[in-house]
Design a protein around this motif. Structure first.
Motif, PDB file in Angstrom:
ATOM      1  N   LEU A  26       0.801  -1.101  -0.082  1.00 35.68           N
ATOM      2  CA  LEU A  26       0.050   0.069   0.056  1.00 35.68           C
ATOM      3  C   LEU A  26       0.826   1.296   0.012  1.00 35.68           C
ATOM      4  N   GLY A  29      -0.118   4.795  -1.751  1.00 34.16           N
ATOM      5  CA  GLY A  29      -1.591   4.672  -1.671  1.00 34.16           C
ATOM      6  C   GLY A  29      -2.345   5.417  -0.799  1.00 34.16           C
ATOM      7  N   TYR A  58       4.792   2.042  -4.317  1.00 31.52           N
ATOM      8  CA  TYR A  58       4.165   1.111  -5.346  1.00 31.52           C
ATOM      9  C   TYR A  58       2.847   1.718  -5.794  1.00 31.52           C
ATOM     10  N   TRP A  59       2.389   2.903  -5.435  1.00 32.12           N
ATOM     11  CA  TRP A  59       1.255   3.476  -6.122  1.00 32.12           C
ATOM     12  C   TRP A  59       1.507   4.728  -6.943  1.00 32.12           C
ATOM     13  N   SER A  60       2.554   5.369  -6.562  1.00 31.58           N
ATOM     14  CA  SER A  60       2.884   6.547  -7.263  1.00 31.58           C
ATOM     15  C   SER A  60       4.361   7.126  -6.944  1.00 31.58           C
ATOM     16  N   PRO A  75      -2.825   7.911  -8.002  1.00 26.20           N
ATOM     17  CA  PRO A  75      -2.358   6.357  -7.671  1.00 26.20           C
ATOM     18  C   PRO A  75      -2.652   5.380  -8.835  1.00 26.20           C
ATOM     19  N   PRO A  77      -1.991   1.313  -9.523  1.00 23.42           N
ATOM     20  CA  PRO A  77      -1.538  -0.141  -9.033  1.00 23.42           C
ATOM     21  C   PRO A  77       0.101  -0.553  -9.638  1.00 23.42           C
ATOM     22  N   PHE A  79       2.795   0.974  -9.594  1.00 22.29           N
ATOM     23  CA  PHE A  79       3.709   1.812 -10.325  1.00 22.29           C
ATOM     24  C   PHE A  79       5.175   1.405 -10.479  1.00 22.29           C
ATOM     25  N   TRP A 113       6.253  -6.508  -7.350  1.00 26.34           N
ATOM     26  CA  TRP A 113       4.771  -6.073  -7.010  1.00 26.34           C
ATOM     27  C   TRP A 113       4.097  -7.577  -7.055  1.00 26.34           C
TER      28      TRP A 113
END
Length: 244
Positions: A26, A29, A58-60, A75, A77, A79, A113
């Protein structure tokens, strides 16, 4: 040690590993602590079309405000780390040449991921079945097998994450851009590996605990029975001698 105690210890280790896995997956995010401190790589992006410094999660892609992630982009998923194809920056201007050749960075970050998610699925599955480990030996063995799968995929994911972050950091530094690794991301990633390993071991011990106790009981029972039969045999022998 009794199975319920070993099962409970295993459950605690497994719960801690799952919590660490969620922190990693997460990252970027969720905008609350400790997620705002989790990033894989931070780099000076002077001359590039990106926040400066930039943090990969991992989101942005995020900037920095004090010591936390800030001004994160929309965000996305999984990233990826991929400065070459404008997936990270709006332009490839100023990006070190090593990032402009090949797509290994994209594959390493994306596959890490996916493997993190697979490890999480096995971990949660083991957690849902771990209640059986408190009362049955077969439950402990099933949980240990699921945890072993989670451990394998978590270790592979951690290795891939380490590979792309360390190599990318070195590329930035070679091009006179300051870069560092995320200590929280590393701590939670490899901490989950350690906790899953401990959980697997204690589940295995729980699975074999009652068998050992049963073997000890059978051995003592046989010894006691042998001792009684020997006593009566000696008694019968002595009676026979007196009769003669």
């Amino acid at each position: 040690m009794a199975r319920p105690i070993l099962g409970l210890i295993s459950l605690v280790f497994l719960a801690g590993a799952i919590l660490f896995q969620f922190f990693i997956i997460l990252s970027g995010g969720v905008h609350s602590s400790p997620e705002t401190k989790i990033y894989f790589l931070q780099a000076d992006t002077t001359g590039m079309a990106a926040p400066n410094p930039a943090r990969w999660t991992y989101w942005s892609l995020c900037g920095v405000d004090g010591n936390v992630n800030a001004n994160c982009g929309s965000p996305v998923p999984a990233f990826p780390f991929d400065p070459a194809n404008r997936r990270n920056f709006g332009s490839s201007a100023g990006v070190p040449d090593a990032f402009l050749t090949g797509s290994k960075w994209w594959y390493l970050s994306r596959f890490a991921w996916v493997l993190f998610l697979i490890a999480l699925v096995f971990s949660v599955g083991a957690f849902l079945l771990s209640g059986l480990a408190l009362c049955t030996r077969i439950g402990a063995w099933i949980s240990s097998v699921l945890v072993s799968f989670a451990l394998f995929w978590q270790t592979v994911a951690a290795a891939l994450m380490t590979a792309w972050t360390v190599e990318a950091r070195n590329v930035f530094r070679q091009n006179e851009h300051d870069a560092s690794l995320g200590k929280y991301a590393y701590g939670f990633t490899w901490g989950a590996v350690a906790l899953l390993f401990l959980s697997m071991i204690t589940f295995c011990l729980a699975g074999g605990s009652n068998r050992k106790q049963a073997n000890t009981y059978e051995t003592s029972k046989r010894s006691s029975s042998r001792g009684r039969s020997g006593f009566f045999r000696r008694r019968r022998t002595s009676v026979r001698k007196e009769y003669v």
